[in-house]
Design a protein around this motif. Structure first.
Motif, PDB file in Angstrom:
ATOM      1  N   ALA A  44      -3.868  -4.868  -2.091  1.00  0.00           N
ATOM      2  CA  ALA A  44      -4.986  -4.070  -1.585  1.00  0.00           C
ATOM      3  C   ALA A  44      -4.901  -3.713  -0.116  1.00  0.00           C
ATOM      4  O   ALA A  44      -5.677  -2.894   0.359  1.00  0.00           O
ATOM      5  CB  ALA A  44      -6.292  -4.823  -1.833  1.00  0.00           C
ATOM      6  N   SER A  45      -4.011  -4.316   0.636  1.00  0.00           N
ATOM      7  CA  SER A  45      -4.039  -4.069   2.087  1.00  0.00           C
ATOM      8  C   SER A  45      -2.677  -3.730   2.673  1.00  0.00           C
ATOM      9  O   SER A  45      -2.476  -3.836   3.881  1.00  0.00           O
ATOM     10  CB  SER A  45      -4.633  -5.284   2.816  1.00  0.00           C
ATOM     11  OG  SER A  45      -5.940  -5.541   2.335  1.00  0.00           O
ATOM     12  N   ASN A  46      -1.761  -3.315   1.814  1.00  0.00           N
ATOM     13  CA  ASN A  46      -0.430  -2.873   2.258  1.00  0.00           C
ATOM     14  C   ASN A  46       0.293  -3.930   3.084  1.00  0.00           C
ATOM     15  O   ASN A  46       1.020  -3.617   4.032  1.00  0.00           O
ATOM     16  CB  ASN A  46      -0.529  -1.550   3.032  1.00  0.00           C
ATOM     17  CG  ASN A  46      -1.170  -0.463   2.199  1.00  0.00           C
ATOM     18  OD1 ASN A  46      -1.234  -0.574   0.973  1.00  0.00           O
ATOM     19  ND2 ASN A  46      -1.641   0.580   2.842  1.00  0.00           N
ATOM     20  N   GLU A  47       0.077  -5.189   2.701  1.00  0.00           N
ATOM     21  CA  GLU A  47       0.743  -6.286   3.396  1.00  0.00           C
ATOM     22  C   GLU A  47       2.154  -6.466   2.847  1.00  0.00           C
ATOM     23  O   GLU A  47       2.473  -5.990   1.761  1.00  0.00           O
ATOM     24  CB  GLU A  47      -0.071  -7.579   3.199  1.00  0.00           C
ATOM     25  CG  GLU A  47      -1.426  -7.504   3.878  1.00  0.00           C
ATOM     26  CD  GLU A  47      -2.542  -8.222   3.128  1.00  0.00           C
ATOM     27  OE1 GLU A  47      -3.525  -8.591   3.766  1.00  0.00           O
ATOM     28  OE2 GLU A  47      -2.421  -8.397   1.897  1.00  0.00           O
ATOM     29  N   GLY A 310       5.051   5.400   1.906  1.00  0.00           N
ATOM     30  CA  GLY A 310       4.613   4.121   2.470  1.00  0.00           C
ATOM     31  C   GLY A 310       4.960   2.961   1.550  1.00  0.00           C
ATOM     32  O   GLY A 310       5.834   3.053   0.683  1.00  0.00           O
ATOM     33  N   ASN A 311       4.261   1.845   1.711  1.00  0.00           N
ATOM     34  CA  ASN A 311       4.457   0.682   0.834  1.00  0.00           C
ATOM     35  C   ASN A 311       3.274   0.545  -0.122  1.00  0.00           C
ATOM     36  O   ASN A 311       2.815  -0.547  -0.422  1.00  0.00           O
ATOM     37  CB  ASN A 311       4.647  -0.601   1.652  1.00  0.00           C
ATOM     38  CG  ASN A 311       3.434  -0.941   2.485  1.00  0.00           C
ATOM     39  OD1 ASN A 311       2.572  -0.102   2.730  1.00  0.00           O
ATOM     40  ND2 ASN A 311       3.344  -2.188   2.917  1.00  0.00           N
ATOM     41  N   PHE A 312       2.799   1.703  -0.568  1.00  0.00           N
ATOM     42  CA  PHE A 312       1.646   1.751  -1.461  1.00  0.00           C
ATOM     43  C   PHE A 312       1.702   3.087  -2.199  1.00  0.00           C
ATOM     44  O   PHE A 312       2.433   4.005  -1.787  1.00  0.00           O
ATOM     45  CB  PHE A 312       0.341   1.659  -0.654  1.00  0.00           C
ATOM     46  CG  PHE A 312       0.259   2.726   0.410  1.00  0.00           C
ATOM     47  CD1 PHE A 312      -0.280   3.975   0.132  1.00  0.00           C
ATOM     48  CD2 PHE A 312       0.765   2.500   1.687  1.00  0.00           C
ATOM     49  CE1 PHE A 312      -0.326   4.971   1.096  1.00  0.00           C
ATOM     50  CE2 PHE A 312       0.733   3.492   2.667  1.00  0.00           C
ATOM     51  CZ  PHE A 312       0.183   4.728   2.368  1.00  0.00           C
ATOM     52  N   ILE A 313       0.950   3.170  -3.295  1.00  0.00           N
ATOM     53  CA  ILE A 313       0.897   4.437  -4.023  1.00  0.00           C
ATOM     54  C   ILE A 313      -0.515   4.667  -4.529  1.00  0.00           C
ATOM     55  O   ILE A 313      -1.180   3.726  -4.981  1.00  0.00           O
ATOM     56  CB  ILE A 313       1.966   4.485  -5.146  1.00  0.00           C
ATOM     57  CG1 ILE A 313       1.944   5.860  -5.823  1.00  0.00           C
ATOM     58  CG2 ILE A 313       1.770   3.357  -6.165  1.00  0.00           C
ATOM     59  CD1 ILE A 313       3.254   6.187  -6.528  1.00  0.00           C
ATOM     60  N   THR A 314      -0.973   5.891  -4.414  1.00  0.00           N
ATOM     61  CA  THR A 314      -2.349   6.229  -4.746  1.00  0.00           C
ATOM     62  C   THR A 314      -2.357   7.081  -6.011  1.00  0.00           C
ATOM     63  O   THR A 314      -1.674   8.097  -6.094  1.00  0.00           O
ATOM     64  CB  THR A 314      -3.020   6.890  -3.528  1.00  0.00           C
ATOM     65  OG1 THR A 314      -3.043   5.912  -2.485  1.00  0.00           O
ATOM     66  CG2 THR A 314      -4.436   7.331  -3.837  1.00  0.00           C
ATOM     67  N   ARG A 348      -5.659   2.910  -4.714  1.00  0.00           N
ATOM     68  CA  ARG A 348      -4.438   2.711  -3.923  1.00  0.00           C
ATOM     69  C   ARG A 348      -3.869   1.336  -4.254  1.00  0.00           C
ATOM     70  O   ARG A 348      -4.570   0.329  -4.151  1.00  0.00           O
ATOM     71  CB  ARG A 348      -4.750   2.801  -2.429  1.00  0.00           C
ATOM     72  CG  ARG A 348      -3.484   2.846  -1.561  1.00  0.00           C
ATOM     73  CD  ARG A 348      -3.802   2.623  -0.094  1.00  0.00           C
ATOM     74  NE  ARG A 348      -4.168   1.231   0.114  1.00  0.00           N
ATOM     75  CZ  ARG A 348      -4.717   0.744   1.227  1.00  0.00           C
ATOM     76  NH1 ARG A 348      -4.973   1.560   2.238  1.00  0.00           N
ATOM     77  NH2 ARG A 348      -5.021  -0.525   1.342  1.00  0.00           N
ATOM     78  N   ILE A 349      -2.610   1.323  -4.671  1.00  0.00           N
ATOM     79  CA  ILE A 349      -1.960   0.067  -5.044  1.00  0.00           C
ATOM     80  C   ILE A 349      -0.825  -0.221  -4.064  1.00  0.00           C
ATOM     81  O   ILE A 349       0.096   0.579  -3.916  1.00  0.00           O
ATOM     82  CB  ILE A 349      -1.410   0.132  -6.488  1.00  0.00           C
ATOM     83  CG1 ILE A 349      -2.580   0.235  -7.471  1.00  0.00           C
ATOM     84  CG2 ILE A 349      -0.600  -1.116  -6.832  1.00  0.00           C
ATOM     85  CD1 ILE A 349      -2.795   1.582  -8.026  1.00  0.00           C
ATOM     86  N   SER A 350      -0.903  -1.361  -3.379  1.00  0.00           N
ATOM     87  CA  SER A 350       0.201  -1.756  -2.506  1.00  0.00           C
ATOM     88  C   SER A 350       1.355  -2.227  -3.378  1.00  0.00           C
ATOM     89  O   SER A 350       1.144  -2.851  -4.414  1.00  0.00           O
ATOM     90  CB  SER A 350      -0.218  -2.896  -1.588  1.00  0.00           C
ATOM     91  OG  SER A 350      -1.381  -2.562  -0.869  1.00  0.00           O
ATOM     92  N   ILE A 351       2.574  -1.933  -2.953  1.00  0.00           N
ATOM     93  CA  ILE A 351       3.745  -2.390  -3.703  1.00  0.00           C
ATOM     94  C   ILE A 351       3.937  -3.884  -3.424  1.00  0.00           C
ATOM     95  O   ILE A 351       3.980  -4.305  -2.272  1.00  0.00           O
ATOM     96  CB  ILE A 351       5.017  -1.623  -3.265  1.00  0.00           C
ATOM     97  CG1 ILE A 351       4.784  -0.101  -3.257  1.00  0.00           C
ATOM     98  CG2 ILE A 351       6.209  -2.015  -4.122  1.00  0.00           C
ATOM     99  CD1 ILE A 351       4.436   0.522  -4.576  1.00  0.00           C
ATOM    100  N   GLY A 352       4.021  -4.670  -4.486  1.00  0.00           N
ATOM    101  CA  GLY A 352       4.187  -6.117  -4.318  1.00  0.00           C
ATOM    102  C   GLY A 352       5.579  -6.578  -4.705  1.00  0.00           C
ATOM    103  O   GLY A 352       6.515  -5.776  -4.773  1.00  0.00           O
ATOM    104  N   THR A 353       5.705  -7.865  -4.990  1.00  0.00           N
ATOM    105  CA  THR A 353       6.955  -8.382  -5.550  1.00  0.00           C
ATOM    106  C   THR A 353       7.041  -7.904  -7.002  1.00  0.00           C
ATOM    107  O   THR A 353       6.057  -7.405  -7.566  1.00  0.00           O
ATOM    108  CB  THR A 353       6.961  -9.923  -5.567  1.00  0.00           C
ATOM    109  OG1 THR A 353       5.855 -10.348  -6.373  1.00  0.00           O
ATOM    110  CG2 THR A 353       6.829 -10.505  -4.173  1.00  0.00           C
ATOM    111  N   GLU A 354       8.198  -8.118  -7.612  1.00  0.00           N
ATOM    112  CA  GLU A 354       8.368  -7.712  -9.008  1.00  0.00           C
ATOM    113  C   GLU A 354       7.293  -8.363  -9.885  1.00  0.00           C
ATOM    114  O   GLU A 354       6.684  -7.705 -10.737  1.00  0.00           O
ATOM    115  CB  GLU A 354       9.771  -8.128  -9.468  1.00  0.00           C
ATOM    116  CG  GLU A 354      10.243  -7.363 -10.665  1.00  0.00           C
ATOM    117  CD  GLU A 354      11.631  -7.823 -11.103  1.00  0.00           C
ATOM    118  OE1 GLU A 354      12.424  -8.312 -10.250  1.00  0.00           O
ATOM    119  OE2 GLU A 354      11.911  -7.701 -12.306  1.00  0.00           O
TER     120      GLU A 354
END
Ligand SMILES: *Cc1c(COP(=O)(O)O)cnc(C)c1O
Length: 374
Positions: A44-47, A310-314, A348-354
């Protein structure tokens, strides 16, 4: 005393402010739905999903006994590292308690309530907050294809315009402006109007397409490039960002900042991680992989998404994003609703680990009753 119950009134501009809505903290959701903290996935926060760099961990441990002292008020070592990396001088660098701190400093140092601040529709929500807090007029320029319309932004400049915020890549849309287009834009902006180029996601953007706006500073003394350690460098919790500008602008920012706006741990961590190329590269590679994976998933289920640098996708949920967000929370997955950005059907979904991305995909399949993946 007749006026005993009259409370002090905040400035009108402040009274009208809506506070910044941060991503829901993991602890909070764990308490609410009775999950273990470890069973919650926060996208949720592009961490940075990699966790803290090992080089930073050991450097911070060594620093603990020195924490009784004030930090270096001028951040000499970090500024020197940044200056070396970007071939600028130390007096062109301003450090902030996150880049949010700096975005606000620019407005406070240069803009009054008689001025206008320009930014795009669907742009980072800190821009309107900063504008309103100082009582300046916000000029919101309609977006094209969810991104900045640079021609419309040029046309919106008046003799009251003082500052333009441009996020590239933009949050929350992930849209990206080509180097040539940005350059042509800067050539046309009057030199008495500041342009803050907010490059919080710079390190994730395509290495060729992103160019290097810092090289333009000698040509455009009204340009400020803003970057952060919160995203690709994985230091969101420590709060450190920086701006690179002309020495004259940096001097003004330096006059309004708090003397110790960057704490000692943050300064040290940033200095160390800036030279940890393996950490940066691993994070970017993980992001590229995760991005491809989520895109394939959205394609498969025919969800439209905004292509992101970025490191997220909307993504368009084809229904209320807030509703889907709530359903996902109950599965222990935190994403970001973007209704406040004028995108009520998107998330908006931040990209996480697999593993985190998989949890998100499974949860979405579950709550929307999609056909299970083969
Ligand atoms: C995350 C983000 C920032 C960085 O915020 P920090 O205060 O440095 O953590 C700045 N601009 C945009 C557009 C962002 O998304």
């Amino acid at each position: 005393m007749e006026n005993k119950l009259l409370l002090p009134e905040a400035n009108i501009a402040v009274q009208k402010l809506q506070p910044y809505q941060a991503g829901k903290p993991i602890d909070e959701l764990a308490r609410e739905i009775g999950f273990e903290v470890d069973d919650i996935v926060k996208l949720a926060s592009n961490e940075n999903p990699l966790g803290l760099s090992e080089s930073v961990k050991s450097a911070l441990t060594e620093m603990l006994s020195g924490l009784t002292r004030y930090p270096d008020a001028n951040g000499f070592y970090l500024k020197s590292e940044l200056a070396k990396k970007y071939s600028v001088s130390n007096d062109q660098v301003t450090l902030g308690n996150g880049s949010n701190d700096l975005l606000e400093l620019v407005a406070r140092a240069f803009v009054t309530s008689a001025h206008e601040i320009l930014f795009s529709e669907h742009a980072f929500v800190v821009y309107p907050i900063v504008t309103q807090a100082i009582g300046a007029k916000a000029v919101v320029v309609p977006a094209v294809d969810f991104g900045h319309d640079l021609t419309a932004m040029l046309n919106a400049i008046t003799d009251k315009s003082k500052l333009i915020f441009i996020a590239n890549p933009n949050n929350p849309t992930g849209t990206f402006l080509a180097e040539d287009d940005l350059y042509a834009f800067l050539e046309k902006v009057p030199s008495n109007v500041l342009v803050v180029l907010d490059e919080a996601y710079f390190e994730y953007a395509d290495i060729i397409a992103r160019g290097n706006a810092i090289e333009w500073l000698s040509e455009f003394p009204n340009l400020i490039v803003s970057r952060t350690f919160s995203k690709a460098y994985g230091l969101a919790g420590l709060r450190v960002g920086y701006m690179i500008s002309s020495p004259q602008i940096a001097d003004m920012l330096n006059r309004v900042r708090q003397p110790f706006n960057c704490n000692a741990l943050a300064l040290k961590a940033a200095e160390v991680v800036l030279n940890d190329e393996d950490y940066l590269n691993e994070g970017v590679a993980l992001n590229n992989c995760g991005m491809r994976d989520l895109i394939a998933f959205f394609d498969k289920y025919a969800f439209e998404y905004i292509p992101s640098m970025g490191n997220f996708i909307t993504v368009d949920m084809k229904q209320s994003g807030d509703d889907v967000y709530e359903l996902l929370l109950r599965e222990g997955v935190i994403v970001r609703p973007v209704t406040g950005y004028g995108l009520p059907n998107h998330l908006r979904i931040s990209i996480g680990t697999e593993a985190e991305n998989q949890r998100f995909k499974d949860a979405l399949i579950n709550v929307l009753n999609l056909a299970p993946q083969i």
